[in-house]
Design a protein around this motif. Structure first.
Motif, mmCIF file in Angstrom:
data_model
loop_
_atom_site.group_PDB
_atom_site.id
_atom_site.type_symbol
_atom_site.label_atom_id
_atom_site.label_comp_id
_atom_site.label_asym_id
_atom_site.label_seq_id
_atom_site.Cartn_x
_atom_site.Cartn_y
_atom_site.Cartn_z
ATOM 1 N N LYS A 224 0.832 -1.210 0.000
ATOM 2 C CA LYS A 224 0.000 0.000 0.000
ATOM 3 C C LYS A 224 0.862 1.254 0.000
ATOM 4 N N ALA A 225 2.026 1.185 0.650
ATOM 5 C CA ALA A 225 2.956 2.321 0.692
ATOM 6 C C ALA A 225 3.805 2.428 -0.573
ATOM 7 N N GLY A 226 3.653 1.474 -1.514
ATOM 8 C CA GLY A 226 4.398 1.518 -2.764
ATOM 9 C C GLY A 226 5.824 1.027 -2.659
ATOM 10 N N GLN A 227 6.160 0.297 -1.595
ATOM 11 C CA GLN A 227 7.530 -0.173 -1.388
ATOM 12 C C GLN A 227 7.821 -1.494 -2.089
ATOM 13 N N GLU A 228 6.768 -2.269 -2.332
ATOM 14 C CA GLU A 228 6.950 -3.552 -2.996
ATOM 15 C C GLU A 228 5.617 -4.040 -3.524
ATOM 16 N N ILE A 229 5.683 -5.038 -4.398
ATOM 17 C CA ILE A 229 4.489 -5.709 -4.921
ATOM 18 C C ILE A 229 4.783 -7.198 -4.831
ATOM 19 N N HIS B 147 10.610 -6.036 -5.049
ATOM 20 C CA HIS B 147 10.911 -5.550 -3.699
ATOM 21 C C HIS B 147 11.845 -4.343 -3.793
ATOM 22 N N GLU B 148 11.905 -3.613 -2.677
ATOM 23 C CA GLU B 148 12.816 -2.457 -2.586
ATOM 24 C C GLU B 148 12.625 -1.527 -3.787
ATOM 25 N N ILE B 149 11.366 -1.268 -4.146
ATOM 26 C CA ILE B 149 11.096 -0.416 -5.307
ATOM 27 C C ILE B 149 11.618 0.991 -5.017
ATOM 28 N N ASP B 150 12.472 1.461 -5.892
ATOM 29 C CA ASP B 150 13.049 2.809 -5.796
ATOM 30 C C ASP B 150 12.437 3.637 -6.924
ATOM 31 N N LYS C 9 14.010 4.441 -10.357
ATOM 32 C CA LYS C 9 13.287 3.534 -11.254
ATOM 33 C C LYS C 9 13.894 2.132 -11.337
ATOM 34 N N ASN C 10 14.096 1.512 -10.153
ATOM 35 C CA ASN C 10 14.573 0.136 -10.143
ATOM 36 C C ASN C 10 13.936 -0.644 -9.000
ATOM 37 N N ALA C 11 14.038 -1.955 -9.065
ATOM 38 C CA ALA C 11 13.491 -2.830 -8.030
ATOM 39 C C ALA C 11 14.224 -4.164 -8.063
ATOM 40 N N ARG C 12 14.157 -4.859 -6.929
ATOM 41 C CA ARG C 12 14.742 -6.197 -6.815
ATOM 42 C C ARG C 12 13.653 -7.237 -7.058
ATOM 43 N N ILE C 13 13.952 -8.188 -7.914
ATOM 44 C CA ILE C 13 13.040 -9.307 -8.168
ATOM 45 C C ILE C 13 13.352 -10.422 -7.175
ATOM 46 N N GLY C 14 12.301 -10.962 -6.590
ATOM 47 C CA GLY C 14 12.452 -12.095 -5.683
ATOM 48 C C GLY C 14 11.428 -13.166 -6.025
ATOM 49 N N ILE C 15 11.814 -14.402 -5.882
ATOM 50 C CA ILE C 15 10.919 -15.520 -6.201
ATOM 51 C C ILE C 15 11.239 -16.687 -5.283
#
Length: 182
Positions: free
Chosen positions: A66-71, A90-93, A97-103
């Motif tokens: 909800k805070a836009g930090q991750e999906i 995760h860690e959406i900046d 304009k970058n983010a970490r993909i996790g699976i």
């Protein structure tokens, strides 16, 4: 932060939807029947979480979403809706304009069958086409050959080693970082 985020993504064999607290039951069931706890989960917990702990984690994840930090998504098979695992950005900046993909593929029935590659491709689509990010990256253990192959097939480039990134089981562990720039 964008006004709209895709809450469902459809792959050839997978259906990816935003996580909900009801998914805790499937996650814990997979973990309790798994022959080993996924290594990326072991970094953060010494044991399999209880149902209430997993629900609490999902509630905290929903707040960060909800805070836009991750999906974060739950992943199911598109045909029979079998639970596969979770995946996210995760860690959406937003500024850079970058983010970490996790699976994490919790359900062992789906290991080694190409699901991770399809799921990561869907996350990339979300990152680049919906969120308008410029770069996604993933961090994993240097000896994780499966992730190295997936990263290579999807066009990621190894950019370095994160030295002594995690302290785990009495020793410092390195992680390798791979990036994909649009």
């Amino acid at each position: 932060m964008p006004n709209q985020v895709a809450d469902r993504l459809f792959g050839h064999r997978t259906f990816v939807r935003q996580i909900k607290t009801e998914d805790a039951r499937a996650i814990v069931a997979c973990l309790n029947t798994s022959s080993e706890v996924p290594s990326n989960l072991e970094f953060f917990s010494k044991r399999i979480p209880t149902l209430n702990e997993e629900k609490a984690w999902i509630r905290s994840t929903l707040k960060r979403m909800k805070a836009g930090q991750e999906i974060v998504f739950a992943v199911e098979t598109s045909d029979e809706k079998n639970f596969i695992g979770t995946a996210g950005l995760h860690e959406i900046d937003w500024k850079n304009k970058n983010a970490r993909i996790g699976i994490t593929i919790f359900n062992e029935k789906f290991h080694g069958q190409g699901y991770a590659r399809e799921i990561i491709s869907l996350l990339q689509e979300q990152a680049f086409n919906w969120l308008c990010l410029k770069k996604v990256f993933m961090n994993f253990r240097p000896n994780n050959e499966k992730m190295r192959r997936i990263a290579a097939v999807l066009g990621y480039r190894e950019v370095g080693i994160l030295k002594s990134e995690y302290f785990w089981r009495g020793e410092w562990l390195d992680l390798v970082r791979h990036e994909l720039v649009k």
